[in-house]
Motif scaffolding. Structure first.
Motif, PDB file in Angstrom:
ATOM      1  N   GLY A  11      55.585 -61.296 -31.710  1.00  0.00           N
ATOM      2  CA  GLY A  11      56.738 -61.467 -30.849  1.00  0.00           C
ATOM      3  C   GLY A  11      57.324 -60.162 -30.385  1.00  0.00           C
ATOM      4  N   SER A  12      58.519 -60.222 -29.804  1.00  0.00           N
ATOM      5  CA  SER A  12      59.143 -59.073 -29.158  1.00  0.00           C
ATOM      6  C   SER A  12      60.651 -59.154 -29.292  1.00  0.00           C
ATOM      7  N   TYR A  13      61.296 -58.060 -28.947  1.00  0.00           N
ATOM      8  CA  TYR A  13      62.757 -58.029 -28.845  1.00  0.00           C
ATOM      9  C   TYR A  13      63.149 -57.706 -27.402  1.00  0.00           C
ATOM     10  N   ILE A  14      64.082 -58.474 -26.866  1.00  0.00           N
ATOM     11  CA  ILE A  14      64.804 -58.086 -25.658  1.00  0.00           C
ATOM     12  C   ILE A  14      65.975 -57.240 -26.143  1.00  0.00           C
ATOM     13  N   VAL A  15      66.125 -56.038 -25.582  1.00  0.00           N
ATOM     14  CA  VAL A  15      67.166 -55.120 -26.040  1.00  0.00           C
ATOM     15  C   VAL A  15      67.967 -54.589 -24.871  1.00  0.00           C
ATOM     16  N   ARG A  16      69.145 -54.068 -25.203  1.00  0.00           N
ATOM     17  CA  ARG A  16      69.963 -53.335 -24.233  1.00  0.00           C
ATOM     18  C   ARG A  16      70.118 -51.916 -24.737  1.00  0.00           C
ATOM     19  N   GLY A  17      69.818 -50.956 -23.889  1.00  0.00           N
ATOM     20  CA  GLY A  17      69.893 -49.556 -24.274  1.00  0.00           C
ATOM     21  C   GLY A  17      71.308 -49.103 -24.555  1.00  0.00           C
ATOM     22  N   LEU A  18      71.469 -48.223 -25.549  1.00  0.00           N
ATOM     23  CA  LEU A  18      72.781 -47.693 -25.920  1.00  0.00           C
ATOM     24  C   LEU A  18      73.023 -46.287 -25.374  1.00  0.00           C
ATOM     25  N   ALA A  19      72.064 -45.754 -24.599  1.00  0.00           N
ATOM     26  CA  ALA A  19      72.229 -44.461 -23.923  1.00  0.00           C
ATOM     27  C   ALA A  19      72.655 -43.359 -24.885  1.00  0.00           C
ATOM     28  N   ASN A  20      71.945 -43.239 -25.997  1.00  0.00           N
ATOM     29  CA  ASN A  20      72.247 -42.206 -26.991  1.00  0.00           C
ATOM     30  C   ASN A  20      71.644 -40.875 -26.544  1.00  0.00           C
ATOM     31  N   PRO A  21      72.459 -39.863 -26.248  1.00  0.00           N
ATOM     32  CA  PRO A  21      71.904 -38.590 -25.776  1.00  0.00           C
ATOM     33  C   PRO A  21      71.084 -37.861 -26.829  1.00  0.00           C
ATOM     34  N   ASP A  22      71.328 -38.159 -28.105  1.00  0.00           N
ATOM     35  CA  ASP A  22      70.600 -37.479 -29.174  1.00  0.00           C
ATOM     36  C   ASP A  22      69.104 -37.774 -29.108  1.00  0.00           C
ATOM     37  N   SER A  23      68.736 -38.947 -28.606  1.00  0.00           N
ATOM     38  CA  SER A  23      67.324 -39.332 -28.487  1.00  0.00           C
ATOM     39  C   SER A  23      66.771 -39.034 -27.102  1.00  0.00           C
ATOM     40  N   PHE A  24      67.497 -38.226 -26.316  1.00  0.00           N
ATOM     41  CA  PHE A  24      67.160 -38.014 -24.915  1.00  0.00           C
ATOM     42  C   PHE A  24      67.142 -39.354 -24.183  1.00  0.00           C
ATOM     43  N   TYR A  25      68.108 -40.217 -24.545  1.00  0.00           N
ATOM     44  CA  TYR A  25      68.285 -41.520 -23.888  1.00  0.00           C
ATOM     45  C   TYR A  25      67.005 -42.358 -23.962  1.00  0.00           C
ATOM     46  N   SER A  26      66.448 -42.472 -25.164  1.00  0.00           N
ATOM     47  CA  SER A  26      65.156 -43.146 -25.327  1.00  0.00           C
ATOM     48  C   SER A  26      65.153 -44.031 -26.560  1.00  0.00           C
ATOM     49  N   ALA A  27      64.154 -44.920 -26.620  1.00  0.00           N
ATOM     50  CA  ALA A  27      63.915 -45.765 -27.796  1.00  0.00           C
ATOM     51  C   ALA A  27      62.432 -46.087 -27.842  1.00  0.00           C
ATOM     52  N   SER A  28      62.010 -46.773 -28.894  1.00  0.00           N
ATOM     53  CA  SER A  28      60.589 -47.041 -29.080  1.00  0.00           C
ATOM     54  C   SER A  28      60.058 -48.008 -28.026  1.00  0.00           C
ATOM     55  N   HIS A  29      58.734 -47.989 -27.850  1.00  0.00           N
ATOM     56  CA  HIS A  29      58.116 -48.893 -26.871  1.00  0.00           C
ATOM     57  C   HIS A  29      57.505 -50.117 -27.524  1.00  0.00           C
ATOM     58  N   GLY A  30      57.458 -50.156 -28.853  1.00  0.00           N
ATOM     59  CA  GLY A  30      56.877 -51.295 -29.537  1.00  0.00           C
ATOM     60  C   GLY A  30      56.841 -51.061 -31.032  1.00  0.00           C
ATOM     61  N   ALA A  31      55.986 -51.808 -31.711  1.00  0.00           N
ATOM     62  CA  ALA A  31      55.867 -51.642 -33.151  1.00  0.00           C
ATOM     63  C   ALA A  31      55.085 -50.380 -33.506  1.00  0.00           C
ATOM     64  N   GLY A  32      54.064 -50.061 -32.708  1.00  0.00           N
ATOM     65  CA  GLY A  32      53.235 -48.898 -32.983  1.00  0.00           C
ATOM     66  C   GLY A  32      52.128 -49.209 -33.973  1.00  0.00           C
ATOM     67  N   ARG A  33      50.971 -48.626 -33.754  1.00  0.00           N
ATOM     68  CA  ARG A  33      49.826 -48.878 -34.633  1.00  0.00           C
ATOM     69  C   ARG A  33      49.988 -48.125 -35.949  1.00  0.00           C
ATOM     70  N   LYS A  34      49.503 -48.734 -37.039  1.00  0.00           N
ATOM     71  CA  LYS A  34      49.439 -48.031 -38.315  1.00  0.00           C
ATOM     72  C   LYS A  34      47.995 -47.760 -38.730  1.00  0.00           C
ATOM     73  N   MET A  35      47.034 -48.299 -37.957  1.00  0.00           N
ATOM     74  CA  MET A  35      45.641 -47.952 -38.181  1.00  0.00           C
ATOM     75  C   MET A  35      44.902 -48.007 -36.846  1.00  0.00           C
ATOM     76  N   SER A  36      43.815 -47.245 -36.741  1.00  0.00           N
ATOM     77  CA  SER A  36      43.043 -47.190 -35.506  1.00  0.00           C
ATOM     78  C   SER A  36      42.331 -48.515 -35.245  1.00  0.00           C
ATOM     79  N   ARG A  37      41.838 -48.649 -34.039  1.00  0.00           N
ATOM     80  CA  ARG A  37      41.101 -49.862 -33.681  1.00  0.00           C
ATOM     81  C   ARG A  37      39.835 -49.996 -34.530  1.00  0.00           C
ATOM     82  N   ASN A  38      39.121 -48.899 -34.706  1.00  0.00           N
ATOM     83  CA  ASN A  38      37.901 -48.952 -35.526  1.00  0.00           C
ATOM     84  C   ASN A  38      38.221 -49.326 -36.970  1.00  0.00           C
ATOM     85  N   ALA A  39      39.313 -48.763 -37.502  1.00  0.00           N
ATOM     86  CA  ALA A  39      39.700 -49.087 -38.880  1.00  0.00           C
ATOM     87  C   ALA A  39      40.059 -50.557 -39.006  1.00  0.00           C
TER      88      ALA A  39
END
Length: 407
Positions: free
Chosen positions: A318-346
């Motif tokens: 699943g996914s999250y619908i989010v609203r940005g909080l415009a935090n300048p400390d992160s250069f106004y950014s947030a993650s794009h997803g869960a992110g991989r913890k192992m490669s495709r081959n692994a």
């Protein structure tokens, strides 16, 4: 997984040439990715680096990194899938309306080419208008003539791939909001082969420039400001970003078509609202700490303006619908997803098709060896990722996948 105390995050890496701040507990950070972040920060043009909680090792630049540069840009900090991003739209259907999802999945797969497939012919202006796509497409295509000469030979392919999904981690999903049962359409795609070719041309050009000769990682080669190389790269990447955005817009229209026809055959008219469409592999020119800089987000979304965005998890999670909080400390950014913890081959070596079937139980989706590398266990815990960035985005809805189309 236990959420960290808010005071712990972000952390600042010690002894870096430019400040590196991470929204990830140190014990969960991959050592190779941390070394890569340090290497990025050593470039003389870098003002600062921000690492999102889904960060992991990439080519040249870390996936899940946001880099602010003065007077330079590194194509590797955007990556080869220029303009990759996500889109979503809410329907007025509710969970109780869902039926015959196998038939619906087949209809979506017939409407939206996946993997290496493309449309037989470029979609007509009339068809695009019917699907709700933006106008001005011919003016957009005029910009194709400014792309590198080797890329221009691919115009027919680029036109037929517009409005197609590709493979890998790209998807089209039907999801249910776990609060109110509303049904959402979500989508993940990029700029297809044309964006990859644009990126590869410019990466090769940058690597050949004399000022990059002494870099410890030539994959981080940069173009310098006010040079023909940088001007051409920025122009071409902006074209590819527009291609990717338009492509998602078209596929959302095709997906809506399939949904409308599926329930229309049952006498139900479906309405749609709350559209989302945002990049997470791209560059922009922004003000950071009072200065004009080039910002590259490779696996990160912008939170400026408080707009809605989509942060997807793994296949079937699943996914999250989010609203940005415009935090300048992160250069106004947030993650794009869960992110991989192992490669495709692994993932292919670790899990079986039986594991995939168990982990996607109850979800209408492929459960074969062709998508085994996308098994949920190959990804980080999306809910933990969200907790780590509670100062960057506000969750609006958590969407649970009920149908997933993969390339």
């Amino acid at each position: 997984m236990t959420s960290p105390e808010r005071a712990q995050l972000p952390i600042t890496l010690a002894d870096t040439a430019a400040p590196v701040r991470m929204w990830l507990p140190p014990e969960e950070a991959d050592s190779a990715a941390v070394a890569q972040l340090r290497n990025i920060a050593s470039l003389p043009w870098v003002h600062g680096v921000r690492a999102m909680p889904d960060c992991h090792l990439g080519i040249g630049a870390t996936v899940g990194s946001v880099i602010a540069m003065r007077g330079a840009v590194s194509p590797a900090a955007v990556g080869v899938d220029i303009g990759c991003g996500v889109a979503a739209v809410r329907t007025d259907l509710v969970e109780e309306d869902l039926e015959d999802l196998g038939t619906l999945r087949s209809a979506i797969e017939a409407a939206i080419p996946v993997g290496f497939a493309a449309h037989e012919e470029a979609l007509s202006s009339r068809e695009l208008t019917r699907l709700g796509a933006r106008g001005g497409l011919e003016e957009f295509w005029e910009g194709f003539s400014a792309l590198p000469e080797s890329v221009q030979k691919r115009e027919k392919k680029a036109r037929t791939q517009l409005g197609t999904m590709g493979g890998g981690n790209h998807f089209a999903e039907l999801c249910v909001d776990d609060r109110d049962g509303r049904v959402w359409i979500t989508l993940h795609s990029g700029s297809r082969n044309i964006g990859k070719e644009v990126a590869e041309v410019h990466i090769a050009r940058a690597k050949g420039l004399e000022h990059n000769a002494q870099l410890s990682d030539r994959n981080l080669a940069v173009f310098l400001a006010d040079s023909p190389g940088m001007d051409a790269y920025v122009r071409d990447v902006q074209w590819a970003q527009e291609y990717a955005s338009r492509s998602r817009e078209i596929m959302i229209g095709l997906f809506q078509d399939a949904v409308s026809q599926h329930w229309g055959a049952r006498g139900r008219e479906v309405r749609f609202d709350m559209p989302v469409n945002c990049h997470h592999n791209y560059l922009s020119l922004e003000q950071i700490d009072g200065e004009d800089m080039v910002i590259t987000r490779k696996g990160a979304i912008s939170t400026r303006g408080g707009d809605l965005a989509l942060i997807p998890g793994s296949m079937g999670v699943g996914s999250y619908i989010v609203r940005g909080l415009a935090n300048p400390d992160s250069f106004y950014s947030a993650s794009h997803g869960a992110g991989r913890k192992m490669s495709r081959n692994a993932a292919k070596k670790t899990f079986t098709v039986s594991d995939l079937a168990k982990q996607t139980e109850g979800i209408e989706t492929r459960k074969d060896a062709g998508v085994l590398d996308e098994i949920p266990s190959a990804y980080k815990d999306l809910h933990a990722v969200m907790k780590y960035q509670s100062d960057l985005v506000e969750p609006v809805a958590h969407l649970q996948t009920v149908l997933c189309v993969k390339g």
